[in-house]
Design a protein around this motif. Structure first.
Motif, PDB file in Angstrom:
ATOM      1  N   LEU A 206       0.815  -1.213   0.000  1.00 41.49           N
ATOM      2  CA  LEU A 206       0.000   0.000   0.000  1.00 41.49           C
ATOM      3  C   LEU A 206       0.850   1.265   0.000  1.00 41.49           C
ATOM      4  CD1 LEU A 206      -2.749  -1.067   2.573  1.00 41.49           C
ATOM      5  CD2 LEU A 206      -2.802  -1.245   0.084  1.00 41.49           C
ATOM      6  N   GLY A 207       2.163   1.092  -0.179  1.00 40.88           N
ATOM      7  CA  GLY A 207       3.039   2.257  -0.134  1.00 40.88           C
ATOM      8  C   GLY A 207       3.372   2.668   1.279  1.00 40.88           C
ATOM      9  N   SER A 208       3.137   1.766   2.235  1.00 34.06           N
ATOM     10  CA  SER A 208       3.415   2.046   3.632  1.00 34.06           C
ATOM     11  C   SER A 208       4.038   0.811   4.256  1.00 34.06           C
ATOM     12  CB  SER A 208       2.120   2.414   4.365  1.00 34.06           C
ATOM     13  OG  SER A 208       2.348   2.544   5.751  1.00 34.06           O
ATOM     14  N   THR A 209       4.792   1.013   5.336  1.00 35.47           N
ATOM     15  CA  THR A 209       5.392  -0.129   6.022  1.00 35.47           C
ATOM     16  C   THR A 209       4.347  -0.956   6.757  1.00 35.47           C
ATOM     17  OG1 THR A 209       5.834   1.280   7.939  1.00 35.47           O
ATOM     18  CG2 THR A 209       7.599   1.057   6.297  1.00 35.47           C
ATOM     19  N   TRP A 210       3.172  -0.389   6.974  1.00 38.23           N
ATOM     20  CA  TRP A 210       2.094  -1.083   7.690  1.00 38.23           C
ATOM     21  C   TRP A 210       0.785  -0.380   7.388  1.00 38.23           C
ATOM     22  CZ3 TRP A 210      -1.613   0.376  11.200  1.00 38.23           C
ATOM     23  CH2 TRP A 210      -2.278  -0.642  11.867  1.00 38.23           C
ATOM     24  N   PRO A 211      -0.316  -1.052   7.163  1.00 39.07           N
ATOM     25  CA  PRO A 211      -0.447  -2.506   7.162  1.00 39.07           C
ATOM     26  C   PRO A 211      -0.365  -3.079   5.749  1.00 39.07           C
ATOM     27  CG  PRO A 211      -2.609  -1.514   7.168  1.00 39.07           C
ATOM     28  CD  PRO A 211      -1.622  -0.373   7.132  1.00 39.07           C
ATOM     29  N   GLN A 212      -0.289  -4.375   5.645  1.00 43.10           N
ATOM     30  CA  GLN A 212      -0.446  -5.052   4.361  1.00 43.10           C
ATOM     31  C   GLN A 212      -1.918  -5.414   4.184  1.00 43.10           C
ATOM     32  OE1 GLN A 212       2.005  -6.000   6.607  1.00 43.10           O
ATOM     33  NE2 GLN A 212       3.575  -4.868   5.485  1.00 43.10           N
ATOM     34  N   SER A 213      -2.374  -5.400   2.946  1.00 44.60           N
ATOM     35  CA  SER A 213      -3.778  -5.702   2.675  1.00 44.60           C
ATOM     36  C   SER A 213      -3.963  -7.213   2.557  1.00 44.60           C
ATOM     37  CB  SER A 213      -4.223  -5.016   1.378  1.00 44.60           C
ATOM     38  OG  SER A 213      -5.583  -5.295   1.110  1.00 44.60           O
ATOM     39  N   GLY A 240      -8.661   0.237   8.356  1.00 44.20           N
ATOM     40  CA  GLY A 240      -8.227   1.240   7.403  1.00 44.20           C
ATOM     41  C   GLY A 240      -6.761   1.054   7.052  1.00 44.20           C
ATOM     42  N   ALA A 241      -6.232   1.940   6.234  1.00 50.60           N
ATOM     43  CA  ALA A 241      -4.850   1.825   5.761  1.00 50.60           C
ATOM     44  C   ALA A 241      -4.162   3.177   5.814  1.00 50.60           C
ATOM     45  CB  ALA A 241      -4.824   1.276   4.338  1.00 50.60           C
ATOM     46  N   SER A 242      -2.931   3.171   6.273  1.00 56.75           N
ATOM     47  CA  SER A 242      -2.143   4.402   6.322  1.00 56.75           C
ATOM     48  C   SER A 242      -1.410   4.603   5.008  1.00 56.75           C
ATOM     49  CB  SER A 242      -1.139   4.328   7.473  1.00 56.75           C
ATOM     50  OG  SER A 242      -0.273   3.221   7.295  1.00 56.75           O
ATOM     51  N   GLN A 243      -0.860   5.781   4.835  1.00 57.18           N
ATOM     52  CA  GLN A 243      -0.181   6.141   3.588  1.00 57.18           C
ATOM     53  C   GLN A 243       1.230   6.616   3.897  1.00 57.18           C
ATOM     54  OE1 GLN A 243      -2.449   8.808   1.145  1.00 57.18           O
ATOM     55  NE2 GLN A 243      -0.703   9.458  -0.048  1.00 57.18           N
ATOM     56  N   CYS A 251      -5.775  10.719  -4.288  1.00 59.16           N
ATOM     57  CA  CYS A 251      -5.108   9.572  -4.921  1.00 59.16           C
ATOM     58  C   CYS A 251      -5.220   8.366  -4.004  1.00 59.16           C
ATOM     59  CB  CYS A 251      -3.649   9.886  -5.227  1.00 59.16           C
ATOM     60  SG  CYS A 251      -2.722  10.486  -3.791  1.00 59.16           S
ATOM     61  N   ASP A 252      -6.438   8.021  -3.664  1.00 61.75           N
ATOM     62  CA  ASP A 252      -6.626   6.943  -2.691  1.00 61.75           C
ATOM     63  C   ASP A 252      -7.298   5.707  -3.291  1.00 61.75           C
ATOM     64  OD1 ASP A 252      -9.074   8.053  -3.099  1.00 61.75           O
ATOM     65  OD2 ASP A 252      -9.579   8.311  -0.988  1.00 61.75           O
ATOM     66  N   GLU A 253      -7.001   5.423  -4.575  1.00 62.78           N
ATOM     67  CA  GLU A 253      -7.555   4.212  -5.173  1.00 62.78           C
ATOM     68  C   GLU A 253      -7.118   2.978  -4.387  1.00 62.78           C
ATOM     69  OE1 GLU A 253      -5.939   6.492  -6.827  1.00 62.78           O
ATOM     70  OE2 GLU A 253      -7.353   7.344  -8.283  1.00 62.78           O
ATOM     71  N   TRP A 254      -5.881   2.987  -3.887  1.00 62.28           N
ATOM     72  CA  TRP A 254      -5.364   1.865  -3.097  1.00 62.28           C
ATOM     73  C   TRP A 254      -6.168   1.676  -1.808  1.00 62.28           C
ATOM     74  CZ3 TRP A 254      -3.770   3.712   1.602  1.00 62.28           C
ATOM     75  CH2 TRP A 254      -3.536   5.100   1.667  1.00 62.28           C
ATOM     76  N   LYS A 260     -12.706  -2.013   0.193  1.00 61.19           N
ATOM     77  CA  LYS A 260     -13.607  -2.885  -0.548  1.00 61.19           C
ATOM     78  C   LYS A 260     -13.336  -4.345  -0.211  1.00 61.19           C
ATOM     79  CE  LYS A 260     -15.059  -4.056  -5.268  1.00 61.19           C
ATOM     80  NZ  LYS A 260     -14.859  -3.762  -6.717  1.00 61.19           N
ATOM     81  N   GLY A 261     -12.053  -4.711  -0.185  1.00 57.04           N
ATOM     82  CA  GLY A 261     -11.695  -6.084   0.127  1.00 57.04           C
ATOM     83  C   GLY A 261     -12.116  -6.491   1.527  1.00 57.04           C
ATOM     84  N   TYR A 262     -11.877  -5.625   2.506  1.00 51.90           N
ATOM     85  CA  TYR A 262     -12.199  -5.963   3.894  1.00 51.90           C
ATOM     86  C   TYR A 262     -13.705  -5.964   4.142  1.00 51.90           C
ATOM     87  CZ  TYR A 262      -7.411  -6.194   5.585  1.00 51.90           C
ATOM     88  OH  TYR A 262      -6.112  -6.592   5.807  1.00 51.90           O
ATOM     89  N   ILE A 263     -14.420  -5.038   3.538  1.00 49.67           N
ATOM     90  CA  ILE A 263     -15.879  -5.020   3.695  1.00 49.67           C
ATOM     91  C   ILE A 263     -16.497  -6.268   3.075  1.00 49.67           C
ATOM     92  CG2 ILE A 263     -17.993  -3.826   2.980  1.00 49.67           C
ATOM     93  CD1 ILE A 263     -16.441  -1.190   3.285  1.00 49.67           C
TER      94      ILE A 263
END
Length: 306
Positions: A206-213, A240-243, A251-254, A260-263
């Protein structure tokens, strides 16, 4: 401190209870205890390895129970609200699903994470694996008693059942494998668990060290909580996911894909109960009706031939 927290909760119930109908006593108490009293990364910044976090958690659980009982006895009748707790936990998947040691380590990961607080609230005491592991290592370290505090019989009875719902925070998944940490390395929460957390490099970045999807881990954690604690009402309180990189525009398509995946995985869990109902009730009923209709048609056919 537990008494002070109950007094504070009572003040909140009195001031806001006519409008607030869902109360969370503590949000992510595991992080509060671990980072406040084990690593020192959060306030009060203490590094009491293998002892401080267990004592802090012990008092948090008792404070939660006092707040719940106070609401239940004094405020629930006129305010008609609910009181629960919010616990954060990643899913622990065995690194090798054919390895009994990895399977046991993954179960231990969940008990040291979610069960640490949920088990006393839903079953009246700490998970047995925590009592066994910490007690054994404490003895090997020359201590007269376990570093994990003990609830009295009265406290166990008082704490058990003190939640109208389970708040669940979840972000990612870890692969878990067994690793023994000798007691001579000294007391610590990390060593008490005797495991290692690993990340699959193929999981979406996700472009971040945490979390992985890892959406499928969310569904498994929900199922674990349902079956482990008697199918309580569950509210997802954090996800949720950090950036990592700064973004100057939308630019939050990721993040959309993450949510979407978690829901979608969350929505699959109720579907299982409906499918079970179809399997156990609808299918036998339809089969029975088909047999009865076939019997009637057969009788009519025989009568016409005679």
């Amino acid at each position: 401190m537990a008494n002070y927290f109950r007094d504070y909760a009572d003040l909140c119930f009195e001031a806001f209870g006519d409008r607030v109908k869902h109360w969370i006593t503590f949000s992510d108490p595991r992080t509060m205890a671990e980072k406040g009293y084990e690593t020192g990364h959060h306030a009060p910044g203490l590094q009491l390895h293998g002892t401080g976090l267990y004592k802090a958690a012990h008092h948090i659980i008792k404070a939660h129970a006092q707040a719940w009982h106070s609401y239940n006895s004094t405020w629930r009748g006129k305010q008609r609200g609910l009181v629960g707790i919010s616990l954060n936990c990643d899913w622990g998947e065995p690194m090798d699903i054919n390895s009994p040691k990895d399977i046991e380590a993954a179960e231990r990961y969940l008990q040291f994470c979610l069960g640490w607080f949920a088990n006393p609230i839903y079953a009246g005491d700490y998970p047995q694996v925590m009592k066994d592991r910490i007690g054994k290592k404490s003895a090997e370290q020359g201590l007269d008693m376990s570093r994990l505090p003990v609830f009295s019989l009265q406290e166990k009875s008082y704490i058990k059942g003190t939640s109208d719902f389970l708040g669940l925070g979840h972000f990612t998944t870890r692969y878990i494998t067994e690793r023994n940490y000798p007691s001579r390395q000294g007391p610590s929460y990390h060593n008490d668990r005797d495991l290692v957390e690993l990340v699959d490099p193929n999981w979406p970045d996700l472009g971040s060290t945490w979390p992985q999807s890892v959406p499928w881990g969310f569904r498994r954690l929900l199922h674990f909580a349902q079956t482990q604690y008697g199918n309580p009402p569950i509210y997802v309180t954090e996800n949720g996911a950090s950036q990592k990189l700064h973004c100057t525009q939308l630019c939050d398509e990721w993040r959309i894909q993450y949510l979407k995946g978690y829901i979608n995985e969350m929505l699959k869990e109720p579907l299982l109960s409906h499918m079970q109902m179809v399997t156990e009730i609808v299918v036998p009923t339809v089969c029975t009706l088909c047999i009865l209709i076939s019997a009637v048609l057969l009788m009519l056919l025989l009568q016409n031939q005679s």
